[in-house]
Motif scaffolding. Structure first.
Motif, mmCIF file in Angstrom:
data_model
loop_
_atom_site.group_PDB
_atom_site.id
_atom_site.type_symbol
_atom_site.label_atom_id
_atom_site.label_comp_id
_atom_site.label_asym_id
_atom_site.label_seq_id
_atom_site.Cartn_x
_atom_site.Cartn_y
_atom_site.Cartn_z
ATOM 1 N N GLY A 1 -3.782 1.763 -5.184
ATOM 2 C CA GLY A 1 -5.193 1.922 -4.804
ATOM 3 C C GLY A 1 -5.846 3.056 -5.584
ATOM 4 O O GLY A 1 -6.984 2.928 -6.054
ATOM 5 N N GLY A 2 -5.112 4.162 -5.739
ATOM 6 C CA GLY A 2 -5.646 5.293 -6.505
ATOM 7 C C GLY A 2 -5.896 4.918 -7.958
ATOM 8 O O GLY A 2 -6.924 5.274 -8.547
ATOM 9 N N ARG B 1 -9.457 12.726 -1.303
ATOM 10 C CA ARG B 1 -8.524 13.228 -2.333
ATOM 11 C C ARG B 1 -8.984 12.847 -3.733
ATOM 12 O O ARG B 1 -8.626 13.491 -4.708
ATOM 13 C CB ARG B 1 -7.114 12.702 -2.080
ATOM 14 C CG ARG B 1 -6.356 13.508 -1.036
ATOM 15 C CD ARG B 1 -4.874 13.188 -1.061
ATOM 16 N NE ARG B 1 -4.618 11.828 -0.639
ATOM 17 C CZ ARG B 1 -4.613 11.414 0.630
ATOM 18 N NH1 ARG B 1 -4.822 12.280 1.587
ATOM 19 N NH2 ARG B 1 -4.382 10.155 0.929
ATOM 20 N N HIS B 2 -9.779 11.774 -3.825
ATOM 21 C CA HIS B 2 -10.306 11.378 -5.144
ATOM 22 C C HIS B 2 -11.660 12.030 -5.430
ATOM 23 O O HIS B 2 -12.339 11.647 -6.390
ATOM 24 C CB HIS B 2 -10.388 9.855 -5.235
ATOM 25 C CG HIS B 2 -9.044 9.224 -5.442
ATOM 26 N ND1 HIS B 2 -8.508 8.966 -6.683
ATOM 27 C CD2 HIS B 2 -8.089 8.864 -4.551
ATOM 28 C CE1 HIS B 2 -7.299 8.444 -6.548
ATOM 29 N NE2 HIS B 2 -7.020 8.374 -5.266
ATOM 30 N N PHE C 1 -8.090 9.140 1.658
ATOM 31 C CA PHE C 1 -7.882 8.600 0.306
ATOM 32 C C PHE C 1 -9.084 8.930 -0.585
ATOM 33 O O PHE C 1 -8.953 9.470 -1.684
ATOM 34 C CB PHE C 1 -7.666 7.083 0.439
ATOM 35 C CG PHE C 1 -7.715 6.285 -0.827
ATOM 36 C CD1 PHE C 1 -6.617 6.223 -1.672
ATOM 37 C CD2 PHE C 1 -8.857 5.560 -1.164
ATOM 38 C CE1 PHE C 1 -6.653 5.464 -2.831
ATOM 39 C CE2 PHE C 1 -8.905 4.798 -2.319
ATOM 40 C CZ PHE C 1 -7.795 4.750 -3.154
ATOM 41 N N TYR C 2 -10.285 8.642 -0.088
ATOM 42 C CA TYR C 2 -11.485 8.894 -0.900
ATOM 43 C C TYR C 2 -11.735 10.394 -1.062
ATOM 44 O O TYR C 2 -12.222 10.825 -2.113
ATOM 45 C CB TYR C 2 -12.704 8.209 -0.267
ATOM 46 C CG TYR C 2 -12.728 6.707 -0.482
ATOM 47 C CD1 TYR C 2 -12.813 6.182 -1.766
ATOM 48 C CD2 TYR C 2 -12.679 5.814 0.581
ATOM 49 C CE1 TYR C 2 -12.839 4.811 -1.981
ATOM 50 C CE2 TYR C 2 -12.718 4.437 0.376
ATOM 51 C CZ TYR C 2 -12.797 3.945 -0.907
ATOM 52 O OH TYR C 2 -12.818 2.595 -1.136
ATOM 53 N N ARG D 1 -7.415 7.314 7.549
ATOM 54 C CA ARG D 1 -6.583 7.443 6.336
ATOM 55 C C ARG D 1 -7.373 7.017 5.098
ATOM 56 O O ARG D 1 -7.218 7.580 4.016
ATOM 57 C CB ARG D 1 -5.328 6.588 6.468
ATOM 58 C CG ARG D 1 -4.305 7.192 7.410
ATOM 59 C CD ARG D 1 -3.053 6.359 7.445
ATOM 60 N NE ARG D 1 -2.306 6.398 6.204
ATOM 61 C CZ ARG D 1 -1.369 5.511 5.872
ATOM 62 N NH1 ARG D 1 -1.090 4.509 6.682
ATOM 63 N NH2 ARG D 1 -0.720 5.618 4.731
ATOM 64 N N ARG D 2 -8.219 5.997 5.270
ATOM 65 C CA ARG D 2 -9.047 5.545 4.136
ATOM 66 C C ARG D 2 -9.975 6.671 3.673
ATOM 67 O O ARG D 2 -10.144 6.903 2.475
ATOM 68 C CB ARG D 2 -9.851 4.323 4.566
ATOM 69 C CG ARG D 2 -10.573 3.651 3.439
ATOM 70 C CD ARG D 2 -11.374 2.471 3.955
ATOM 71 N NE ARG D 2 -10.571 1.499 4.644
ATOM 72 C CZ ARG D 2 -10.860 1.005 5.852
ATOM 73 N NH1 ARG D 2 -11.946 1.373 6.491
ATOM 74 N NH2 ARG D 2 -10.069 0.113 6.414
ATOM 75 N N ARG E 1 0.833 -1.214 0.000
ATOM 76 C CA ARG E 1 0.000 0.000 0.000
ATOM 77 C C ARG E 1 0.863 1.258 0.000
ATOM 78 O O ARG E 1 2.033 1.212 0.354
ATOM 79 C CB ARG E 1 -0.931 -0.017 1.224
ATOM 80 C CG ARG E 1 -1.919 -1.165 1.130
ATOM 81 C CD ARG E 1 -2.791 -1.326 2.360
ATOM 82 N NE ARG E 1 -3.580 -2.553 2.203
ATOM 83 C CZ ARG E 1 -4.139 -3.221 3.207
ATOM 84 N NH1 ARG E 1 -4.017 -2.782 4.450
ATOM 85 N NH2 ARG E 1 -4.810 -4.316 2.960
ATOM 86 N N GLY E 2 0.249 2.371 -0.387
ATOM 87 C CA GLY E 2 0.938 3.657 -0.332
ATOM 88 C C GLY E 2 1.814 3.940 -1.545
ATOM 89 O O GLY E 2 2.616 4.862 -1.525
#
Ligand SMILES: CC(C)(COP(=O)(O)OP(=O)(O)OC[C@H]1O[C@@H](n2cnc3c(N)ncnc32)[C@H](O)[C@@H]1OP(=O)(O)O)[C@@H](O)C(=O)NCCC(=O)NCCS
Length: 228
Positions: free
Chosen positions: A93-94, A140-141, A137-138, A133-134, A88-89
């Motif tokens: 995932g993105g 930022r998208h 992630f979403y 953190r999850r 990950r990272g």
């Protein structure tokens, strides 16, 4: 960024392999059906399985599963998205989320829903990830958060509902998050999706009532308000 290749997979062997290597270590027992049920589901036309592999070595990195036509063509569901613990990272995932959004849009959906743990109620774990953190992630998208008291339906006999969840959405068409489009689409989706897996009861009725009044807010704004 780790260069990766993302492709749809259909073979039983590949789907079994990504269940074992990616999904099984990434999700708790209530968030994943038994292996044979997963393989039966993903053999149908309404689920698209996307596999991410290392562009140089071909090693399996992660996967996304998109469910189309869930009661309404307008809604798609990001059924699972995961990158192997330890990988990950690095941007995989993105890239998988972007590919899932493209697949949902190509399938005609206006919104792609994602079910995520409410970080105020669910703890972090090394394999299953950190709920704050999850959400970052979403956010930022560009996903929006829908203000409904969401629970993930029990996804197989003998499994439990997962409560204290948040419902997010990627907006794939301009205006799809406006109340006039969003509310009837979400109600239709929930009327089909929850009872199919889990039956109906007062908790489901309360979710439907909230969906009929739902509003959407950029997740990034909601996180900032919460001090994250
Ligand atoms: C969420 C997930 C798919 C992201 O994949 P990734 O390859 O790490 O993502 P990217 O490299 O493109 O982006 C990095 C961002 O992912 C998120 N992320 C990375 N590791 C994470 C972890 N262990 N837990 C939660 N989020 C994580 C963070 O937001 C990170 O940004 P940050 O380092 O600034 O906090 C991956 O962490 C994962 O598989 N988690 C476990 C399963 C899961 O939560 N799936 C989503 C279900 S809704």
């Amino acid at each position: 960024m780790r260069p990766c290749t993302i492709e749809p997979v259909t073979s039983l062997e590949e789907r079994a392999s990504l269940f074992d290597a990616v999904l099984s270590p990434s999700f708790g027992p209530e968030e994943l059906p038994p292996r044979d049920r997963f393989l039966a589901w993903t053999s149908g036309d309404d689920l698209e399985v996307l596999l991410a592999t290392d562009a140089e070595t071909g090693e399996t990195l992660g996967c996304a599963v998109v469910a189309l036509g869930q009661g309404t063509d307008v809604m798609a569901l990001l059924a699972w998205l995961a990158v192997r613990p330890g990988e990950r990272g690095s941007g995989t995932g993105g890239a998988l989320l972007d590919a899932a959004i493209d697949a949902a849009r190509a399938g005609g959906a206006h919104l792609l829903l994602a079910e995520v743990e409410d970080p105020r109620k669910h703890a972090a774990s090394a394999d299953h990830g950190n709920p704050w953190r999850r959400l970052g992630f979403y956010a930022r998208h560009g996903l929006v958060i829908l203000d409904v008291p969401y629970f993930q339906p029990a996804i197989a006999p003998g499994q439990e509902r997962v409560r204290d969840m948040l419902l997010l959405a990627a907006v794939l068409r301009d205006g799809a998050d406006s109340p006039t489009v969003l509310r009837p689409a979400l109600v239709t989706f929930l009327e089909a999706y929850v009872p199919r897996l889990d039956g109906t009861d007062p908790e489901h009725d309360a979710l439907l009532a909230a969906a009929a009044e739902v509003t959407a807010e950029p997740l990034a704004d909601a996180l900032e308000r919460a001090g994250h």
